[in-house]
Design a protein around this motif. Structure first.
Motif, mmCIF file in Angstrom:
data_model
loop_
_atom_site.group_PDB
_atom_site.id
_atom_site.type_symbol
_atom_site.label_atom_id
_atom_site.label_comp_id
_atom_site.label_asym_id
_atom_site.label_seq_id
_atom_site.Cartn_x
_atom_site.Cartn_y
_atom_site.Cartn_z
ATOM 1 N N MET A 117 -2.611 12.045 28.611
ATOM 2 C CA MET A 117 -1.412 12.120 27.806
ATOM 3 C C MET A 117 -0.295 11.400 28.552
ATOM 4 O O MET A 117 -0.085 11.631 29.735
ATOM 5 N N GLU A 118 0.400 10.532 27.874
ATOM 6 C CA GLU A 118 1.498 9.789 28.468
ATOM 7 C C GLU A 118 2.733 10.683 28.548
ATOM 8 O O GLU A 118 3.283 11.081 27.533
ATOM 9 N N SER A 119 3.148 10.992 29.750
ATOM 10 C CA SER A 119 4.244 11.948 29.934
ATOM 11 C C SER A 119 5.555 11.475 29.331
ATOM 12 O O SER A 119 6.413 12.289 28.988
ATOM 13 N N SER A 120 5.721 10.180 29.158
ATOM 14 C CA SER A 120 6.972 9.682 28.584
ATOM 15 C C SER A 120 7.086 9.992 27.093
ATOM 16 O O SER A 120 8.165 9.884 26.519
ATOM 17 N N LEU A 121 5.994 10.401 26.462
ATOM 18 C CA LEU A 121 6.005 10.691 25.034
ATOM 19 C C LEU A 121 6.136 12.172 24.712
ATOM 20 O O LEU A 121 6.147 12.548 23.545
ATOM 21 N N VAL A 122 6.208 13.010 25.742
ATOM 22 C CA VAL A 122 6.298 14.455 25.512
ATOM 23 C C VAL A 122 7.490 15.032 26.272
ATOM 24 O O VAL A 122 7.908 14.506 27.299
ATOM 25 N N ASP A 123 8.018 16.150 25.757
ATOM 26 C CA ASP A 123 9.096 16.838 26.456
ATOM 27 C C ASP A 123 8.491 17.884 27.399
ATOM 28 O O ASP A 123 7.274 17.946 27.574
ATOM 29 N N GLY B 140 5.619 19.852 26.132
ATOM 30 C CA GLY B 140 4.453 19.110 25.684
ATOM 31 C C GLY B 140 4.561 18.631 24.246
ATOM 32 O O GLY B 140 3.570 18.222 23.661
ATOM 33 N N MET B 141 5.757 18.683 23.693
ATOM 34 C CA MET B 141 5.949 18.299 22.295
ATOM 35 C C MET B 141 6.225 16.801 22.176
ATOM 36 O O MET B 141 7.037 16.247 22.914
ATOM 37 N N THR B 142 5.527 16.178 21.252
ATOM 38 C CA THR B 142 5.744 14.770 20.941
ATOM 39 C C THR B 142 6.865 14.669 19.903
ATOM 40 O O THR B 142 7.284 15.686 19.333
ATOM 41 N N TRP C 278 -2.458 15.217 19.930
ATOM 42 C CA TRP C 278 -2.050 15.898 21.163
ATOM 43 C C TRP C 278 -1.519 17.285 20.851
ATOM 44 O O TRP C 278 -0.775 17.488 19.902
ATOM 45 N N LYS C 279 -1.900 18.234 21.700
ATOM 46 C CA LYS C 279 -1.412 19.612 21.560
ATOM 47 C C LYS C 279 -0.244 19.839 22.511
ATOM 48 O O LYS C 279 -0.197 19.265 23.593
ATOM 49 N N GLY D 63 -0.558 24.953 22.561
ATOM 50 C CA GLY D 63 -1.867 24.624 22.012
ATOM 51 C C GLY D 63 -1.825 24.214 20.543
ATOM 52 O O GLY D 63 -2.841 24.255 19.866
ATOM 53 N N LYS D 64 -0.646 23.810 20.056
ATOM 54 C CA LYS D 64 -0.506 23.446 18.643
ATOM 55 C C LYS D 64 -0.383 21.940 18.463
ATOM 56 O O LYS D 64 0.290 21.255 19.235
ATOM 57 N N LEU D 65 -1.037 21.454 17.412
ATOM 58 C CA LEU D 65 -0.863 20.074 16.980
ATOM 59 C C LEU D 65 0.453 19.971 16.217
ATOM 60 O O LEU D 65 0.948 20.967 15.684
#
Length: 98
Positions: free
Chosen positions: A1-7, A10-12, A42-43, A47-49
């Motif tokens: 998972m690209e960390s720059s795309l999540v807060d 872990g939310m995109t 990505w979850k 654990g949610k999409l």
């Protein structure tokens, strides 16, 4: 998972959009254009999409958002595999479901 795309949760951007009370069709279109389809799979830290939030906050107006998301997530993948006839069948099934 690209960390720059999540807060930090872990939310995109899709998670955040679908968590809002009135998600925007125009913003979804921009996100679908900008990010690869697999980001939808990505979850987050719970654990949610992203689509879990869309369904949890369901309104009749969200139908088009779900259609757009499924189109991009499922059918773009099939097209990239060269499974055009299968893609057409799945596209019809998605439209029938909604």
């Amino acid at each position: 998972m690209e960390s720059s795309l999540v807060d930090k949760f872990g939310m995109t951007p899709f998670h955040i959009l679908f968590s809002s009370s009135e998600p925007s069709e125009e913003l979804l279109e921009a996100l679908l254009y900008r990010f690869p389809y697999y980001v939808l799979g990505w979850k987050d830290a719970n654990g949610k999409l992203a689509m879990d939030y869309l369904v949890t906050n369901w309104t009749g107006d969200n139908k088009i958002l779900l259609q757009m998301t499924l189109q991009n997530w499922m059918l773009s993948r099939l097209t990239s595999w060269g499974a055009t006839s299968w893609m057409e069948v799945m596209e019809n099934r998605v439209h029938d479901m909604l």
